[in-house]
Design an enzyme around this catalytic site. Structure first.
Site, PDB file in Angstrom:
ATOM      1  N   TYR A 188       0.863  -1.189   0.000  1.00 38.48           N
ATOM      2  CA  TYR A 188       0.000   0.000   0.000  1.00 38.48           C
ATOM      3  C   TYR A 188       0.889   1.224   0.000  1.00 38.48           C
ATOM      4  O   TYR A 188       1.851   1.308   0.770  1.00 38.48           O
ATOM      5  CB  TYR A 188      -0.899   0.020   1.247  1.00 38.48           C
TER       6      TYR A 188
ATOM      7  N   GLU B  48      -3.693   7.656  -3.989  1.00 34.66           N
ATOM      8  CA  GLU B  48      -3.451   6.349  -3.379  1.00 34.66           C
ATOM      9  C   GLU B  48      -3.222   5.275  -4.435  1.00 34.66           C
ATOM     10  O   GLU B  48      -3.927   5.240  -5.446  1.00 34.66           O
ATOM     11  CB  GLU B  48      -4.681   6.002  -2.534  1.00 34.66           C
TER      12      GLU B  48
END
Lengths: 285, 379
Positions: B101, B189
């Site tokens: 991530y 993101e």
């Protein structure tokens, strides 16, 4: 004395010739505030309701010894106006403008800190010290002179509370509207410290809302030996997660910033938390 | 404003971030043709602005163009959490070795951007944060210095990224920070950022949320707005400069000011009712704005009663009352209405409304109890 502003405060209004700027300049003057100058680029040399207008903040400060800036310019020019005020050496800057981009504030705030300027707002109703001065848009007549310090993130909800206090026979020492944006100048914590040191403030009302951790930080500070009683109301208990409730900063993100967390933190710090705003005066008794 | 995955990834790619080959399709035939072009296994992904599309069946792997056609056909007809799927992204399927991530957002408390990274990618980062917070690495970015390489080496070492990928990771991180800054994002993101079997770092998914207040300087992003993200009522509210959020309750609310609007919803709930909406009618509250707000609230057929709560500070209550009465001449409202006006000229305002046989209230608690009763009592 009160906090931040009084009858000696000399205000320069940035955006004085705009509709909002001019309207509230009149209201402030009627309240007794010293509005000594205005700034509108391109209109230097003109007068706005008896107030001299300058092209830049620096010129206004040199000519009038202003010591507080009040900003009404459109949001896209607000960052520039705040920086200009700080560069002109103004120690207190109140920014009413709503809709300033977050990334502008991320650059403006550290620069203002470096200049030693205190910022109130943006997206705020400003300051009111009943009986002596108002710098901003809080209607003067809804509050009376007294000993309750009020600090809040919102506008009309704050007016509602000032009004309720007045109805209950309670006056206000100073009301500070810190604004509803995610990145702002002065925080709840900063204002609590000012109220702690202010001999005219005996009790404090804190009006928070969902989003961020400012209320939790305030709670931690209160728990850590705050000498004055604090009552609070937190708006947004019925607000769904992930939705922005009007204010740019009023949003529950990733499960954080909920009203219940804030209420729990404040209660744990010994703060009396109202179920609705009209309960606040009774909680100060 | 949220951007779709395909929009975000196009912007990412323009900033030097490796993304899978692929294109967006509006029909199943287009999806099949893209799959034919890409050759081999593809992923068909619903382009919809809510989370949880995978669990809802909005992401399917296809081994052949015929399978891509079928999956795209199924997904394009779907509604995910109430939103229709109008587009699918057809990407070449990656053979994944590791999922990471990596995201950038603003830290409100620190008042600066923060990079967030985790070796546990591919799943909801909020879940990781709640269950295993130690697996999340945060590193602030000084807005004046920008992103520094040493910070990226720190992140790479903390998430155990093999050293051979550090250079590629730094390029991706710099690219994402450029996107974050240059689009005035509140969130940029990549989840997951993967190491493929071919040993490449690739951004498989992308999310980009842009600051609404900064859209004026990004007309190219404003044109990417998906009107499905908002309900028709929300779109109408935005065009009238009203702030409106639809909720599930039966009591409509019209209030001036966001904080007071939230407090009004709260007190309705406190007295056993359920608010149908958040609506900030703003300053002034003239007849035109009040009429627009009434129309928007009454679009919601669940609404059984309405509470108008106005604090007149600068605004005068008698003016607001005239605004409400004028608005009612243009909008047929056959449901019970409770009006609370407080502040400047409140008595005059209340008198005008009482003459028009509207329910009036003085205190907030009184107003809330009256409107809850009018809507049929506590739920």
């Amino acid at each position: 004395m009160s906090v931040l502003v009084d009858q000696h405060t000399r205000v320069v209004v940035q955006g004085i010739t705009g509709r909002e700027g001019l309207f509230h300049t009149r209201q402030m003057i009627a309240y007794g505030t010293q509005v000594v100058a205005g700034v509108t680029p391109g209109k230097g040399g003109e007068w706005a309701d008896g107030v001299p207008v300058f092209d830049t903040c620096k010129l206004a400060v040199e000519a009038t010894a202003a010591n507080c800036a009040l900003i009404f310019v459109p949001a896209r020019f607000a960052a520039d106006a705040m920086l200009e005020a700080a560069d002109a050496g103004l120690p207190l800057i109140v920014c009413i403008s709503e809709g300033v981009p977050v990334q502008d504030m991320i650059l403006v705030r550290p620069y203002l800190d470096k200049c030693g300027a205190r910022l109130i707002g943006p997206n705020c109703p400003g300051l009111l010290t009943p009986g002596s001065a108002k710098v901003g848009i809080i209607p003067g007549h809804i509050a009376s002179v007294g000993t309750v310090g009020v600090v809040a993130r919102s506008g009309t909800l704050t007016y509602e509370v000032l009004h309720a206090l007045k109805q209950a026979g309670l006056g206000t020492s100073t009301c500070v509207g810190i604004g509803g944006d995610p990145v702002n100048g002065t925080s709840f914590l900063d204002v609590l410290k000012l109220f702690e040191e202010d001999p005219l403030t005996e009790k404090v009302v804190l009006i928070g809302e969902i989003g961020g951790r400012d209320e939790e930080d305030a709670a931690a500070f209160i728990a850590d030996n705050y000498s004055k009683p604090v009552a609070a109301f937190i708006a947004g208990q019925s607000a769904p997660a992930g939705k922005r409730m009007g204010h740019a900063g009023a949003i529950v993100e990733g499960g954080a910033g909920t009203a219940s967390e804030k209420i729990a933190a404040l209660k744990a710090a010994g703060v009396r938390v109202a179920r609705h705003p009209e309960e606040l005066p009774a909680l100060l008794a | 404003m949220k951007l779709h995955e395909y929009q975000a990834k196009t912007i990412f790619a323009a900033n030097g971030i490796a993304i899978p080959r692929g294109r967006v399709a509006e029909t199943k035939e287009q999806a099949r043709d893209i799959a034919t072009e890409l050759r081999g296994r593809v992923v068909v992904k619903a382009q919809v602005l809510v989370g949880g599309r995978g669990k809802a069946g909005g992401v399917k792997v296809a081994d052949t163009p015929a399978a891509a056609l079928k999956h795209a056909g199924d997904i394009l007809g779907m509604h995910i959490k109430g939103l229709p799927v109008r587009k699918v992204l057809v990407d070449e399927a990656a053979a994944i070795r590791t999922e990471i991530y990596f995201g950038i957002t603003n830290d409100r408390s620190a008042r600066k951007p923060v990079m967030i990274a985790s070796a546990s990618g591919g799943i909801d980062i909020e879940e990781v944060a709640a269950l295993t917070p130690e697996k999340i690495i945060r590193e602030h970015v000084d807005p004046f210095l920008g992103l520094r390489d040493y910070q990226l080496r720190h992140i790479a070492s903390m998430i155990d990224l093999p050293r051979e990928h550090w250079t590629a990771f730094a390029k991706i991180a710099h690219g994402l920070y450029s996107v974050f800054k240059n689009t005035d994002a509140t969130l940029a993101e990549i989840n997951p950022l993967v190491i493929t079997e071919a040993n490449q770092l690739v951004a498989l998914d992308g999310k980009l949320v842009v600051d609404d207040n900064a859209l004026y300087r990004h007309p190219e992003l404003e044109s990417m707005r998906d009107s499905d993200e908002e309900t028709p009522a929300e779109t109408e509210a935005r065009t009238h400069g009203l702030s409106y959020v639809a909720l599930d309750g039966e009591i409509g609310c019209m209030v001036n000011g966001a904080g007071l609007a939230m407090a009004t919803m709260d007190i309705i709930q406190l007295y056993g009712g359920r608010p149908a909406n958040f609506l900030d009618v703003g300053g002034g509250a003239g007849a035109e704005k009040v009429a627009a707000a009434l129309r928007i609230i009454l679009r919601d057929t669940k609404v059984k009663a309405l509470l108008i709560n106005i604090f007149g500070g600068i605004t005068r209550c008698d003016e607001v009352a005239r605004g409400v009465l004028a608005a009612l001449e243009t909008v047929a409202a056959r449901l019970p209405m409770v009006v609370r006006l407080v502040g400047t000229n409140e008595e005059e305002g209340r008198k005008l409304l009482a003459e028009a046989r509207m329910l009036t209230a003085t205190s907030l608690a009184d107003a809330a109890q009256k409107v809850v009763a009018a809507a049929g009592g506590a739920q």
